[in-house]
Motif scaffolding. Structure first.
Motif, PDB file in Angstrom:
ATOM      1  N   UNK A   1      40.107  51.795  62.405  1.00 38.21           N
ATOM      2  CA  UNK A   1      40.204  50.006  61.613  1.00 38.21           C
ATOM      3  C   UNK A   1      39.519  49.777  61.525  1.00 38.21           C
ATOM      4  N   UNK A   2      39.105  49.019  60.883  1.00 35.50           N
ATOM      5  CA  UNK A   2      38.361  48.335  59.584  1.00 35.50           C
ATOM      6  C   UNK A   2      37.949  47.189  60.729  1.00 35.50           C
ATOM      7  N   UNK A   3      36.740  46.538  61.001  1.00 27.16           N
ATOM      8  CA  UNK A   3      35.792  45.177  61.472  1.00 27.16           C
ATOM      9  C   UNK A   3      36.485  44.121  60.925  1.00 27.16           C
ATOM     10  N   UNK A   4      36.073  42.937  61.477  1.00 28.66           N
ATOM     11  CA  UNK A   4      37.113  41.559  60.646  1.00 28.66           C
ATOM     12  C   UNK A   4      36.231  41.320  59.480  1.00 28.66           C
ATOM     13  N   UNK A   5      35.155  41.737  59.631  1.00 24.43           N
ATOM     14  CA  UNK A   5      34.240  40.776  58.127  1.00 24.43           C
ATOM     15  C   UNK A   5      35.055  42.479  56.786  1.00 24.43           C
ATOM     16  N   UNK A   6      34.806  43.725  57.348  1.00 25.80           N
ATOM     17  CA  UNK A   6      35.919  44.019  56.204  1.00 25.80           C
ATOM     18  C   UNK A   6      36.915  44.141  55.793  1.00 25.80           C
ATOM     19  N   UNK A   7      37.478  43.496  57.419  1.00 22.36           N
ATOM     20  CA  UNK A   7      39.212  43.070  56.656  1.00 22.36           C
ATOM     21  C   UNK A   7      38.868  42.034  55.938  1.00 22.36           C
ATOM     22  N   UNK A   8      38.081  40.613  56.007  1.00 25.72           N
ATOM     23  CA  UNK A   8      38.233  40.361  55.363  1.00 25.72           C
ATOM     24  C   UNK A   8      37.569  40.315  54.174  1.00 25.72           C
ATOM     25  N   UNK A   9      36.942  40.945  53.637  1.00 25.19           N
ATOM     26  CA  UNK A   9      36.703  41.632  52.211  1.00 25.19           C
ATOM     27  C   UNK A   9      37.311  42.237  51.420  1.00 25.19           C
ATOM     28  N   UNK A  10      38.508  43.281  52.205  1.00 25.77           N
ATOM     29  CA  UNK A  10      39.565  43.676  51.430  1.00 25.77           C
ATOM     30  C   UNK A  10      40.812  42.548  51.100  1.00 25.77           C
ATOM     31  N   UNK A  11      41.423  41.913  52.179  1.00 29.14           N
ATOM     32  CA  UNK A  11      42.230  40.923  52.478  1.00 29.14           C
ATOM     33  C   UNK A  11      41.902  39.657  51.339  1.00 29.14           C
ATOM     34  N   UNK A  12      40.501  39.649  50.529  1.00 24.38           N
ATOM     35  CA  UNK A  12      40.131  38.530  49.446  1.00 24.38           C
ATOM     36  C   UNK A  12      39.698  39.468  48.178  1.00 24.38           C
ATOM     37  N   UNK A  13      39.616  40.188  48.696  1.00 25.30           N
ATOM     38  CA  UNK A  13      39.838  41.527  46.958  1.00 25.30           C
ATOM     39  C   UNK A  13      41.140  42.601  46.537  1.00 25.30           C
ATOM     40  N   UNK A  14      42.225  42.045  47.359  1.00 24.89           N
ATOM     41  CA  UNK A  14      43.917  42.458  47.486  1.00 24.89           C
ATOM     42  C   UNK A  14      44.600  40.830  47.033  1.00 24.89           C
ATOM     43  N   UNK A  15      44.264  39.939  47.161  1.00 21.84           N
ATOM     44  CA  UNK A  15      44.624  38.493  47.319  1.00 21.84           C
ATOM     45  C   UNK A  15      44.582  37.932  45.454  1.00 21.84           C
ATOM     46  N   UNK A  16      42.971  38.441  44.837  1.00 22.12           N
ATOM     47  CA  UNK A  16      42.240  38.264  43.961  1.00 22.12           C
ATOM     48  C   UNK A  16      43.715  39.064  42.530  1.00 22.12           C
ATOM     49  N   UNK A  17      42.966  40.231  43.081  1.00 21.91           N
ATOM     50  CA  UNK A  17      43.309  41.696  42.248  1.00 21.91           C
ATOM     51  C   UNK A  17      44.715  41.511  41.909  1.00 21.91           C
ATOM     52  N   UNK A  18      46.267  40.782  43.265  1.00 24.26           N
ATOM     53  CA  UNK A  18      47.268  40.673  43.131  1.00 24.26           C
ATOM     54  C   UNK A  18      47.747  39.527  41.975  1.00 24.26           C
ATOM     55  N   UNK A  19      46.968  37.889  41.726  1.00 23.71           N
ATOM     56  CA  UNK A  19      47.708  36.595  41.368  1.00 23.71           C
ATOM     57  C   UNK A  19      46.174  36.852  39.745  1.00 23.71           C
ATOM     58  N   UNK A  20      45.787  37.943  39.837  1.00 23.77           N
ATOM     59  CA  UNK A  20      45.017  37.161  38.444  1.00 23.77           C
ATOM     60  C   UNK A  20      45.610  37.887  37.303  1.00 23.77           C
ATOM     61  N   UNK A  21      46.909  38.755  37.262  1.00 30.64           N
ATOM     62  CA  UNK A  21      48.126  39.196  36.054  1.00 30.64           C
ATOM     63  C   UNK A  21      49.002  38.442  36.005  1.00 30.64           C
TER      64      UNK A  21
END
Length: 435
Positions: A1-21
């Motif tokens: 499992x990723x650490x908290x900082x990595x999880x935050x970075x991945x959550x931000x990336x997923x949020x951005x990629x989902x809403x851009x389209x």
């Protein structure tokens, strides 16, 4: 499992990629549909298909995420959006376009909660149940709003750019036998981004192994998750306030979305120029929402606690609606400036309140009900917003519709004027039968 900082970075990336389209399609969508021959009534029907599908599936899909896992449901949302945008970008028959908007609504329902639930679960697993959530939630919310703002600007600019110079848009029409007009390009670009989103979700959102599920187990587990979600606010004052606040925010957004386009058209003199102004305002609003989300941790520190921070943020948003209502009949630069500041303040306040409310929500619900709780919150905003939209449309033109939204939002803010009593320890959630 990723650490908290990595999880935050991945959550931000997923949020951005989902809403851009979604942002890319926002500016050209109505014009594309009318160019395809749909009447305004048919366009309204297409949007209604999206809203009704999303509302109908909101709770079942939240329960599905709690049963089968966050990653699988989120990837499914991306694949549905790929199909939806393809149909909307290339479809010429009304039934094809309406099917596309319905699939988009299903993808919206599937996406409501799994990414945030994955982030919270991962941070809790890495750093314990008392780990800071608000900062990551604020960054994810800011990424979502920023993606929509960027998408709106790109979606409005791309068709215009394709008409410049040697007119590549005309050549594109000719090469595709008019299947891909310039207005379709932002929508089809969204298809490519959604494919990237699905690949990223499948590779980055790692989860601990879950017990194997069968169709029978899913069918039995999802209704239990839905029932659990419906009852979340019954015995918990804080969760009840969060859900009521979501409805108040839905009312404010419904008022803005219904009233701002006509006001922009009246200001510029024509519907076409008003649409351009509204696109710019919408992008500005989402940018203010992103800024508010990033400021949420600071607002909470300055306010002294989370509940007071929600009160201050929602009160500021209500003040923005009051400013819009007060200037609706005024003219001149001071009134226009006040209205623009008020418009931005509505989004800024809602953006600042959201991460803090969700931080409070996640500390009140356990892992098996986390995505369901987020779906209940989203459903409350959609249903109350839809009802409020009917009320706003029925009110006479002038300041009254704006003031209605402001009063409802202010009432939502005042819910937080009294401190909540800490809830007793929740009973363990029932396990799901996995067949």
């Amino acid at each position: 499992m990723p650490d908290a900082r990595t999880a935050r970075r991945r959550f931000v990336a997923v949020s951005f990629l989902f809403w851009l389209p979604a942002g890319l399609g926002m500016a050209p969508m109505v014009l594309l549909f009318t160019e395809r021959g749909l009447s305004l009534t048919a366009v309204a029907g297409a949007f209604a298909a999206h809203s009704l599908t999303a509302a109908a599936l909101e709770l079942p899909t939240g329960g599905l995420s709690d049963v089968v896992g966050r990653r699988a449901v989120l990837a499914g949302a991306g694949l549905l959006n790929v199909c939806a945008l393809t149909l909307m970008g290339l479809g010429t028959a009304p039934w094809v376009i309406i099917l596309g908007t319905a699939l988009m609504g299903a993808g919206r329902a599937l996406s409501s909660g799994p990414a945030e639930a994955w982030y919270v679960d991962t941070v809790h697993a890495a750093s314990g149940p008392d780990a800071d959530l608000r900062t990551g939630l604020a960054h994810g919310s800011a990424a979502s709003s920023g993606a929509i703002a960027l998408g709106v600007l790109l979606g409005g600019a791309l068709p215009w750019l394709l008409g410049l110079g040697p007119d590549p848009g005309a050549r594109l029409r000719a090469l595709t036998s008019d299947l891909v007009p310039p207005l379709s390009v932002p929508v089809l670009l969204g298809v490519v981004i959604d494919l990237v989103f699905v690949a990223y979700v499948l590779t980055a959102l790692t989860e601990p192994p879950r017990p194997a599920v069968t169709l029978r187990g899913v069918l039995r587990g999802v209704p239990g998750a839905v029932a659990s979600g419906i009852g979340l606010g019954a015995g918990d004052t804080l969760i009840r306030r969060i859900l009521m606040t979501a409805g108040a925010a839905g009312t404010a957004l419904a008022a803005l979305e219904l009233l701002t386009p006509g006001r922009a058209a009246a200001l510029t003199g024509t519907a076409e120029s008003g649409a351009v102004l509204f696109a710019g305002l919408a992008a500005t609003g989402f940018a203010c929402s992103a800024l508010g989300s990033r400021l949420a941790p600071l607002v909470a520190r300055l306010a002294g606690d989370a509940e007071r921070a929600v009160l201050v943020s929602l009160a500021a948003s209500a003040a923005g609606l009051l400013a819009l209502g007060a200037t609706v009949s005024a003219s001149g630069a001071p009134a226009l400036t006040t209205a623009v500041v008020g418009y931005g303040l509505v989004y800024l306040g809602l953006g600042a309140a959201g991460p803090t409310e969700n931080d409070l929500l996640h500390r009140r619900v356990d892992t098996p009900r986390r995505a369901t709780a987020l779906s209940v919150q989203s459903l409350a905003q959609q249903l109350v917003g839809a009802a409020a939209g009917l009320a706003v449309g029925a009110l006479p033109a002038g300041p009254l519709p704006w003031l209605f939204g402001a009063v409802v939002l202010l009432a939502g803010a005042l819910l937080w004027s009294r401190r909540t009593v800490p809830a007793p320890q929740d009973a363990p959630a029932p396990g799901w039968d996995r067949g």
